[in-house]
Design an enzyme around this catalytic site. Structure first.
Site, short mmCIF file in Angstrom:
data_model
loop_
_atom_site.label_atom_id
_atom_site.label_comp_id
_atom_site.label_asym_id
_atom_site.label_seq_id
_atom_site.Cartn_x
_atom_site.Cartn_y
_atom_site.Cartn_z
N HIS A 87 43.40 -22.28 -54.07
CA HIS A 87 42.51 -21.23 -54.54
C HIS A 87 41.80 -20.57 -53.35
O HIS A 87 41.81 -21.08 -52.23
CB HIS A 87 41.47 -21.78 -55.52
CG HIS A 87 40.60 -22.85 -54.92
ND1 HIS A 87 41.03 -24.13 -54.68
CD2 HIS A 87 39.30 -22.82 -54.50
CE1 HIS A 87 40.06 -24.84 -54.15
NE2 HIS A 87 39.00 -24.08 -54.02
N HIS A 114 28.61 -28.58 -68.95
CA HIS A 114 27.66 -29.31 -69.80
C HIS A 114 26.71 -28.40 -70.57
O HIS A 114 26.03 -28.86 -71.49
CB HIS A 114 26.83 -30.25 -68.93
CG HIS A 114 26.13 -29.54 -67.81
ND1 HIS A 114 24.90 -28.94 -67.97
CD2 HIS A 114 26.50 -29.31 -66.52
CE1 HIS A 114 24.54 -28.37 -66.83
NE2 HIS A 114 25.49 -28.58 -65.92
N THR A 136 33.09 -33.68 -62.48
CA THR A 136 32.15 -33.11 -61.52
C THR A 136 30.67 -33.17 -61.87
O THR A 136 29.87 -32.61 -61.13
CB THR A 136 32.50 -31.63 -61.26
OG1 THR A 136 32.38 -30.89 -62.47
CG2 THR A 136 33.91 -31.49 -60.71
N ASP A 145 27.91 -18.55 -50.93
CA ASP A 145 29.03 -18.90 -50.07
C ASP A 145 28.88 -18.24 -48.70
O ASP A 145 28.57 -17.05 -48.59
CB ASP A 145 30.36 -18.45 -50.69
CG ASP A 145 30.86 -19.42 -51.75
OD1 ASP A 145 30.34 -20.54 -51.81
OD2 ASP A 145 31.77 -19.05 -52.51
N GLU A 187 39.71 -26.68 -59.72
CA GLU A 187 39.59 -27.34 -61.02
C GLU A 187 40.63 -26.84 -62.00
O GLU A 187 41.03 -25.68 -61.98
CB GLU A 187 38.18 -27.10 -61.58
CG GLU A 187 37.11 -27.69 -60.72
CD GLU A 187 35.70 -27.18 -61.04
OE1 GLU A 187 34.73 -27.84 -60.63
OE2 GLU A 187 35.59 -26.12 -61.67
N GLU A 219 32.14 -34.46 -56.21
CA GLU A 219 31.03 -34.16 -55.30
C GLU A 219 29.90 -33.42 -56.00
O GLU A 219 30.13 -32.72 -56.97
CB GLU A 219 31.52 -33.33 -54.11
CG GLU A 219 31.85 -31.88 -54.43
CD GLU A 219 33.29 -31.68 -54.82
OE1 GLU A 219 33.74 -30.54 -54.85
OE2 GLU A 219 33.96 -32.69 -55.11
N ASP A 221 39.31 -30.28 -47.88
CA ASP A 221 40.16 -29.24 -48.45
C ASP A 221 41.24 -28.86 -47.46
O ASP A 221 40.94 -28.53 -46.30
CB ASP A 221 39.33 -27.99 -48.78
CG ASP A 221 38.41 -28.17 -49.96
OD1 ASP A 221 38.91 -28.19 -51.09
OD2 ASP A 221 37.19 -28.30 -49.73
N ALA A 275 28.27 -30.46 -56.28
CA ALA A 275 28.98 -29.29 -55.80
C ALA A 275 28.17 -28.01 -55.79
O ALA A 275 28.13 -27.31 -54.79
CB ALA A 275 30.23 -29.09 -56.66
N LYS A 308 40.91 -32.42 -60.60
CA LYS A 308 39.49 -32.19 -60.88
C LYS A 308 39.31 -31.40 -62.16
O LYS A 308 39.95 -30.37 -62.38
CB LYS A 308 38.84 -31.46 -59.70
CG LYS A 308 37.32 -31.33 -59.83
CD LYS A 308 36.65 -31.02 -58.50
CE LYS A 308 37.03 -29.68 -57.93
NZ LYS A 308 36.12 -29.25 -56.84
#
Length: 433
Positions: free
Chosen positions: A94, A305, A347, A102, A186, A386, A54, A388, A300
């Site tokens: 972003h 899903h 992703t 995080d 994304e 990745e 990144d 993620a 991305k």
């Protein structure tokens, strides 16, 4: 990692670097530099093709608009070259941080945050007035709201500065530029934020169209359609972030508002705004990197899903993907990418249906097949993003976001093509709808 790496004749594997590879305090240094060369050499020995990193807007242009500090990234790219590794650079426009787990916090540039504090409508907003400061609202893409520049101009200027600083590496060491276009990099709306536990898997999320710039555009579109009342806001019966589709009047299977004339109007507008945003940002990227031999673009797309097995596909709709049981929402996205020669980075390619909780109606395998078919029809490459997000109950996790814990690396596997989707859809949408 060795077992993940492909031979040179197989699929190339890129390993995602930690989010805080470059020091966030100044952008000039590297964290763990003493062990970095050893680690990169180990990756090369394992057969890995390269690394993905990144390049944070908030680090590079964090101090003053138009002042770029790529020193830390220059050191990293030089070390990757010396180790015989390629580099995929992610233009990350972003904020990093604010989600569950995080440990790294990299805000937007302070001067952007300052403008957002002055005009909070620069932030995405939901119907309850909650603001998301992770990414500047696409509603003001063409407005000079960032100290005389538009957001898209800022992104393009940043990429131009990157090209100029890394000219000697483009095409030989740096082989891909992934263009960030929304939260977590994304192309989507921030419809399922984990900060402050606003959203939890498998909630449907919420529409993000209530800043004044988005509402103004919606009002114009509704007036043009001959129904000005449709321009007052988004659906009021779409539940909340953690609702299930059938608990709402808008997303329910039988007679849900998503299938009405109003629902089709709103979803067409909401998704079109996202597509046009992607087109604008990628147009800027193509103007910058289009004449750099050996460098290709990518974008991305989130693998949303959960509730894919329902009629309305509510979480995809709130994220801006107008994809339902009867309409293909990914072909228009793939066509936008195709116009600019960008690879579609998806992703959730490694996920399996049986790993997911049944009550969430998750179907990642069918979703991947659908996206692969859209990419193939649009003539664009497809890459697996990745691993993620953190694992959820029953092994499930969202298909987007950053590495668990904020600093762990991930695996990025470029691929091409894929199995066709067995689901039959009655509408494929259009490039601009």
């Amino acid at each position: 990692m060795a077992e993940c790496a492909a031979s040179k004749s197989g699929v190339p594997v890129f390993v995602m670097m930690p989010l805080d590879t470059v020091k966030t305090c100044c952008g000039s240094g590297l964290n763990h530099r003493k062990t970095m060369a050893r680690d990169l050499a180990a990756l090369q020995s394992a057969g890995v093709e390269g690394i993905m990193v990144d390049v944070w807007w908030g680090i590079v242009e964090g101090e003053e608009p138009g002042m770029y500090n790529f020193d830390g990234y220059m050191k990293l790219v030089g070390m990757a070259r010396d180790a015989g590794l390629k580099v995929q650079a992610v233009m990350s426009f972003h904020q990093c941080g604010g989600n569950v787990g995080d440990t790294v916090n990299i805000p937007l540039p302070w001067w952007v945050v300052e403008e957002m504090d002055k005009d909070q409508d620069l932030a995405y907003t939901d119907q309850w007035g909650r603001r998301s400061y992770e990414y500047v609202s696409l509603g003001c893409d063409d407005m000079p709201v960032l100290q005389g520049r538009t957001p898209v101009q800022c992104y393009t200027d940043f990429m131009s500065a990157f090209r100029d600083h890394f000219a000697a590496f483009l095409g030989n060491t740096i082989v891909e530029i992934q263009v960030g276009m929304g939260p977590a990099g994304e192309l989507r709306y921030p419809s399922y934020p984990e900060s402050e536990e606003t959203w939890k898997f498998p909630g449907i999320g919420a529409f993000q169209c209530y800043d004044k710039y988005m509402l103004s555009n919606l009002a114009t579109a509704a007036a043009t359609a001959g129904n000005p009342d449709w321009g007052l806001g988004g659906p009021t019966d779409a539940g909340d972030y953690n609702s299930c589709p059938d608990d709402t009047d808008f997303f329910r299977q039988d007679g849900g508002g998503w299938g009405t004339e109003y629902g089709q109007f709103f979803m067409s507008w909401y998704s079109r705004m996202l597509l046009e945003h992607g087109d604008r940002v990628l147009s800027g990227a193509a103007s910058v990197f289009g004449h750099s031999p050996g460098v290709h673009l990518s974008a991305k797309v989130a693998g949303i899903h959960w509730h894919y097995g329902t009629e309305s596909h509510a979480p995809e709709l709130t994220a801006g993907y107008y994809n339902t049981q009867h309409r293909d929402g990914y072909l228009p996205i793939a066509r936008v990418l195709g116009r600019h020669g960008a690879v579609l980075n998806f992703t959730c390619v490694e996920m399996r249906d049986h790993e997911q909780p049944q009550d969430a109606r998750c179907q990642p395998e069918c979703l991947v097949r659908q996206v692969a078919a859209a990419a193939r029809e649009a003539g664009v490459g497809l890459a697996g993003g990745e691993r993620a997000a953190p694992v959820r109950r029953g092994g499930a996790r969202p298909g987007g976001g950053h590495r668990p814990g904020g600093t762990d690396g991930g695996v990025h596997v470029p691929s091409h093509g894929g199995p066709t989707c067995s689901r039959q859809r009655t509408g494929a949408g259009s490039p601009s709808s």
